[in-house]
Design an enzyme around this catalytic site. Sequence first.
Site, PDB file in Angstrom:
ATOM      1  N   GLY B 153       0.537  -1.111  -0.104  1.00 17.34           N
ATOM      2  CA  GLY B 153      -0.363  -0.130  -0.183  1.00 17.34           C
ATOM      3  C   GLY B 153       0.872   1.047   0.417  1.00 17.34           C
ATOM      4  CB  CYS B 154       0.162   4.809  -0.569  1.00 19.74           C
ATOM      5  SG  CYS B 154      -1.527   4.629  -0.464  1.00 19.74           S
TER       6      CYS B 154
END
Lengths: 337, 337, 337, 337
Positions: B153-154
Site C-alpha cells: 500500500g501507499c
Amino acid sequence: MLNTLIIGASGYTGAELAKMVHVHPHLALAGLYVSANSVDAHKPISELHGQLKGIVDMPLQPLTDPAEIATQADIVLLATAHEVSHDLAPVFLAAGCQVFDLSGAFRVQGDDFYPQYYGFSHQHPQWLDHAVYGLAEWNGAAIAQAQLIAVPGCYPTASQLALKPLIEQGLLDGSMLPVINAVSGVSGAGRKASMTNSFCEVSLQAYGIFSHRHQPEIASHLGQDVIFTPHLGNFKRGILATITAKLAPGVTAAHVADAMQNAYPTSADPHAVRLLGEQAAKLQNVVNTCFCDIGWKIQQEHIILTSAIDNLLKGASSQAMQCINIRNGFPQLTALV
Amino acid sequence: MLNTLIIGASGYTGAELAKMVHVHPHLALAGLYVSANSVDAHKPISELHGQLKGIVDMPLQPLTDPAEIATQADIVLLATAHEVSHDLAPVFLAAGCQVFDLSGAFRVQGDDFYPQYYGFSHQHPQWLDHAVYGLAEWNGAAIAQAQLIAVPGCYPTASQLALKPLIEQGLLDGSMLPVINAVSGVSGAGRKASMTNSFCEVSLQAYGIFSHRHQPEIASHLGQDVIFTPHLGNFKRGILATITAKLAPGVTAAHVADAMQNAYPTSADPHAVRLLGEQAAKLQNVVNTCFCDIGWKIQQEHIILTSAIDNLLKGASSQAMQCINIRNGFPQLTALV
Amino acid sequence: MLNTLIIGASGYTGAELAKMVHVHPHLALAGLYVSANSVDAHKPISELHGQLKGIVDMPLQPLTDPAEIATQADIVLLATAHEVSHDLAPVFLAAGCQVFDLSGAFRVQGDDFYPQYYGFSHQHPQWLDHAVYGLAEWNGAAIAQAQLIAVPGCYPTASQLALKPLIEQGLLDGSMLPVINAVSGVSGAGRKASMTNSFCEVSLQAYGIFSHRHQPEIASHLGQDVIFTPHLGNFKRGILATITAKLAPGVTAAHVADAMQNAYPTSADPHAVRLLGEQAAKLQNVVNTCFCDIGWKIQQEHIILTSAIDNLLKGASSQAMQCINIRNGFPQLTALV
Amino acid sequence: MLNTLIIGASGYTGAELAKMVHVHPHLALAGLYVSANSVDAHKPISELHGQLKGIVDMPLQPLTDPAEIATQADIVLLATAHEVSHDLAPVFLAAGCQVFDLSGAFRVQGDDFYPQYYGFSHQHPQWLDHAVYGLAEWNGAAIAQAQLIAVPGCYPTASQLALKPLIEQGLLDGSMLPVINAVSGVSGAGRKASMTNSFCEVSLQAYGIFSHRHQPEIASHLGQDVIFTPHLGNFKRGILATITAKLAPGVTAAHVADAMQNAYPTSADPHAVRLLGEQAAKLQNVVNTCFCDIGWKIQQEHIILTSAIDNLLKGASSQAMQCINIRNGFPQLTALV
C-alpha cells in the site's frame, strides 16, 4: 424582527444565508428546510457545514407543508433547484411572504427561455411578470416595492455590473459583441458528489461553450447580445470575469470613468461595488466579502474590464440579503460588512 | 516481449500503469480491462485520462472471461478492488501468469486480518502463503522468484522504507511506539465521485484514526507495532509521512546513517530510495517520480524521519513495475526514469 | 470608545486586526503604523490588502515617535517583529496603554530562552515578569488585570488548547513525550517575498525539526516537554495539529471527556473552543473563524487529538481581540462572530 | 552524440531541459551554466531542483568564458534573460554551435519592437534576420536548416497553434480582432522571490492588459492583430488560452475541421498537437506533457477555441527539444514522450 425562512438550507448558499440571517439585527431565523426526502433532514446545519458549529446549530427540517409554514413567515429565501423554486414561490407568495428566489426560475421574461435552458415550461407567467430582477445596485427602486425578487445568477452579476454602465450610456460599439470570459470556483456547481467536481478531476477548463443558461440571462437584462464563455477554476469560491468590448466612436476614458462613477456613486447608504480604475480585479480581494470589484483599461477603441465577486455571496446569498435590506428599508449592506 | 494485461485500468493507477507498460522496452500492452458492467467499458482509456491521448488510446474491454485472456498473458497487473483481486488472482495464477496485485488482498498473513479490515474472509490461504510482499528495495530476492507479488500500500511503502533500516538493525527503543503521521493526496481515494472527494469539501484533516487498514499492514511487515494516523491533504498526488521514534540507548547519528546507507546502497542497478540526510523530504520533489525521499534528524534519544512518495507511483504503479522488472531480470527502474 | 493603535499594520495579521477594530462597537481605530522607513508608509492599508477597500482605507503612517502617539492611545496592538515589540512595548506601557503584543518578545519566562531562540538578549526582565500569557480560555482572570498581554503563537495555541485539559488533570503518562505534528498555511511566514514562500516552491514538508521556537513556548506553558514538528502546507491559512500521547494508567474516555468539558464549558460568555468529541478537526471549518476545533480518539492507552485554528485569527489577531475584550469587560467574542 | 550545453540552468525551464537532454539517446549533457556571479554557482542542479536528485546531479558552473566552452559544444540552449541571450547567442553562433534561444531576444523582426517591449536596442540585426521562429509544427522546414532558432514564448505557442490554421486558410473575418484570454501558472514568472509570486498573494487576476510583450509576438507571426489578455492563475504549471473570433462569411464547421486536420495531420513523425474537436481543452491533460490540446466550437459566425499547454514544456523546453530534434533529423518527439 422579521421571521425568515431558508428553504434549501443544506447547500453552500444556504449555509451562507443562515449565518447572515443569524447576525442580522432585524431578522429572526425562523426555520431551515430541506426537501422532505433529503438524507440531511433533521441534522443540525452545522453537521453539514462545520464552520457554523456553535453559531447556527438549528436542524434542517423536512419541508412537508410549505403552506403551513408560510403563515408564520415574513421573508422566505429559496435556495432551491430551479423547478423547486418554480413550484414553491407561488405558495409563499400567496401567503403574503416576501420571496427572494436564488434560482433561475423567475429571472428571465419570455416563453421560449425556460424549456430550452431550464428544461421545463413555466406555469406561473403572472409571477414571472411581477418578479423583480434583484441586481441590487441597479434595481433598488423596484426591489423596494416587490414581493418576488429573482436574485441574479453569479456570472450574470459579475458581467452585468461591469457592462451595464457602458451599455446604459451607449458607450459601446454594436459592431462587436462583448466577449465575456469568466472563471468560477467549484462551489458554483453546488454541494454534491460528481465526477466533474471530484478533487482530482478539477482543472482549469471552459465548459458550456455557446450553451450556458447564464448567456440569455445576461443578454436579456443588458439588452445586448454577448458571447459568454464560462470556465471551471481550481479554487473553491469566486468568479473573475474578463470582458472585452469595443467602444463607440469618440468615446474616451473620461466618458467611461464618468459612467462608472455615476452608476456606482459614493452614497450615504453604501452599495457593494468597488471601482478600481485601471487596476485589475483580483479574486482574493472579494472572496468572503459582499463586494464586486471592477477595473477597466482602454486602448484606442477597445476596453477590457475585469469584474470579481464571491460567487456564493455577491453572486447569490449576499445579493439576496442586499435585496432583503433594500426591500425592508435597512441599510443595504446590513449583516454583510 | 512479455504480454501484459492491466485489469482495473480505468482508475488513476491503471492509467499510470498503461503508460509505463507502453514505454517499457520489453513489455507489450496486450489489453486493458474493466469490470464487465462498467460504464467505461469500450471507451478508449484516453477518454477517461486525457493525458494519454495520442499515447495510449486502447479501449477498456469488459472483463467477461478472465480464464480465457489468461492464456495469452505473461504478466497480469491487478489494479482492482480488494475483493476483485482476491477472486481474480487465482484464475490468472492457475494459467501460469505472473500476477502483480496492487490491492490489499494478498498483503498480510493471518486469519483475523481480512474480515476485520477488509470485510471478507480470505478463501485462498494457500496463495496468501505464497504471495511475496513487493517492497522492492527489501524483498528483491523473493520477488525475483515469486509468481504472486502483493504490491504494498501507499502509506505502508512510505512508512516502512523509512523505519525498516532502523528496526532491522535494532536501533529503536521498544518503550515508545513509533508515531507515523502521514498526509496523502486525494487520488489515494481512487477515481470516483463522493462527498469526501468533492473539491469544496477537501481540506486537511485526519481520518481513520486508530482504524486504518494500513496500520496492521505496516506493523506486520515491520514486526513492530506502530501508531499510524493518516490525513487527507488538499492536493492531488503524493504522501508525506513524518515519523517520530525513540532510539535505543547508545544509538548515535552515525549508527542511523550507516543503517540507512547499508539498506539503500549505491548500486549498479539503481533502486528508488533517495537518502536526504538531515534535509526534510518535500512532496513536490517526488511527485511524478518513482522515488521515495527519506530524511531524518536526531535530538538526544529521539529521531524524526520524513519520507515522501508519489502515492500513485512508488505507492502503487511504479513499485509494481519495479517488481515486474526485478521478477524478469530487467534493471529495476526500467520504464520509470 | 477606546482609542486603539495597530503597530505593524502592513502584514496579514495587521490587516485582520484593522478590520476587527473597525467593526468593534467599543473600539475606535486611532491609527495604523509601520516602521518609519517602510516602503508601505503613507499608503492606504487597502492598497496592500485589497479586501479592505471601502472598509478600512486609513493610511499606514510611519512610526517616528511612539512616545508621542502613546499619549493618545488606550490600547496598542503590536503586530511587529520580536525585536521591535521588545523595544516598543515599554514605551507604550510607560504611557499607561494596555499593550497586546503578538510577537514572541514577552511570551516565555527565563534567561536562556531569548538569545537561543530569538537571537537577542532580553532587556526588559521586569516587563517579562509582569506579562500575562494571553491564552484566552485559560488565563482569563490574569488577562483581565494585566497591562501587558503576550498573545500566544499560532502553533502553541492549537497545541496547548488540546493538551492543557489533559495535563492539568494529570491524565497523561510521563513515559512518552506528547508528539505534536502540525501543518501551517503559508501566511504563517508573514507577508514578504522569499524563495520559501514562492508559489512554485511551496509543497508539503516539515521544517524546523527539533529547533522551532514554538517548542519551548509550548513546553514552558504546559509544564511538560513535547516533541513538536511543524510543517509548511500548500494553503494560505490555517493550522492543523495532530497530537499523539499516552494516557496514565486507569484513565478512561470518560475522564478525558470530562476534562475537556470542564476546561471548555458552555458559558454565558461564549469562548472560542469547540469540542468535536470523536470527530476529527478539519481545517476549513475554522479558517476565517475565531474558533479552535478539538477532537480526540482513544485506543487503549493512547490518545490522538486533532486541533485546528486559523493561524491569523485564533493563532494571532482574534486571540488578541479576545484578550482585549476580556481585559475591558466586553463579551469575549465581541467583533469576532 | 551531440555535446549540449544549457546556459541559465538554474530556472524551472533549465531543469526541464537538463532532464530531457539526460534521457535523449543522441545528446550528451556537456555542461550546465549560470551567470558568473550567481549564488547558485557550483551547486548541483539537484540541490535547487530536488526532483532531479539521482538523475542529474551535475553542478551549475559559473559562465565565465562563453567563447571557450563554445568550442566544445554542438548545441547550446539559452534559458537566459532576454538581454543575456541577446549578448551570448552571437558568441556561440560564431563558434558554429546550433543555438536554441528560449528568450525573446530573437523572436520578432523589426526596429521598434525591442526598445518598447524589452527595454533594449537590438545590436545584432543580422542574427535577428537569420533567426528562425521555432514554432515546431509550422516552421519545420526552416528549423531543419537554421543555426539560430528562437523558441516561441508560452502564450504565443498556445495562441498561434490554435489560430494559425484558421488564419492561414483565410477563415476569419477581419471585422473583429481575435480575443485571446489566457491563464498561466505561476512558474511562467520564473524561479525567483517576489511579492507577485508570493504564495499568499497569488490569486486569479489579469495583468499586463494591452501591454504584454507576447501580444506583438503573436500578432507579428500570425500576420493578424489580436487582443491578448494574460492572467495569473493559482497553479504552478500550464496555460489555457480561450480564443473568441469571427468566421468569414460562408465558413462552416467542416472548413474549420479541415483546416485543423490539414495543419496537424497524422504523421509517421508525430508532432505535439492533439485535436479535440468540440471538446474543450483541459489543463491537467497537458501538464507534464509536451502536447498542445486544441478544441473548438462554432455558433453561427463565431468560433471559440481552447488551447492548453504546459508553459514550461510546449511553452518552452519541450518545444526547444522538438526544434533540436527537427534540426538534427531525429523523430521530433524524441525524449519527450
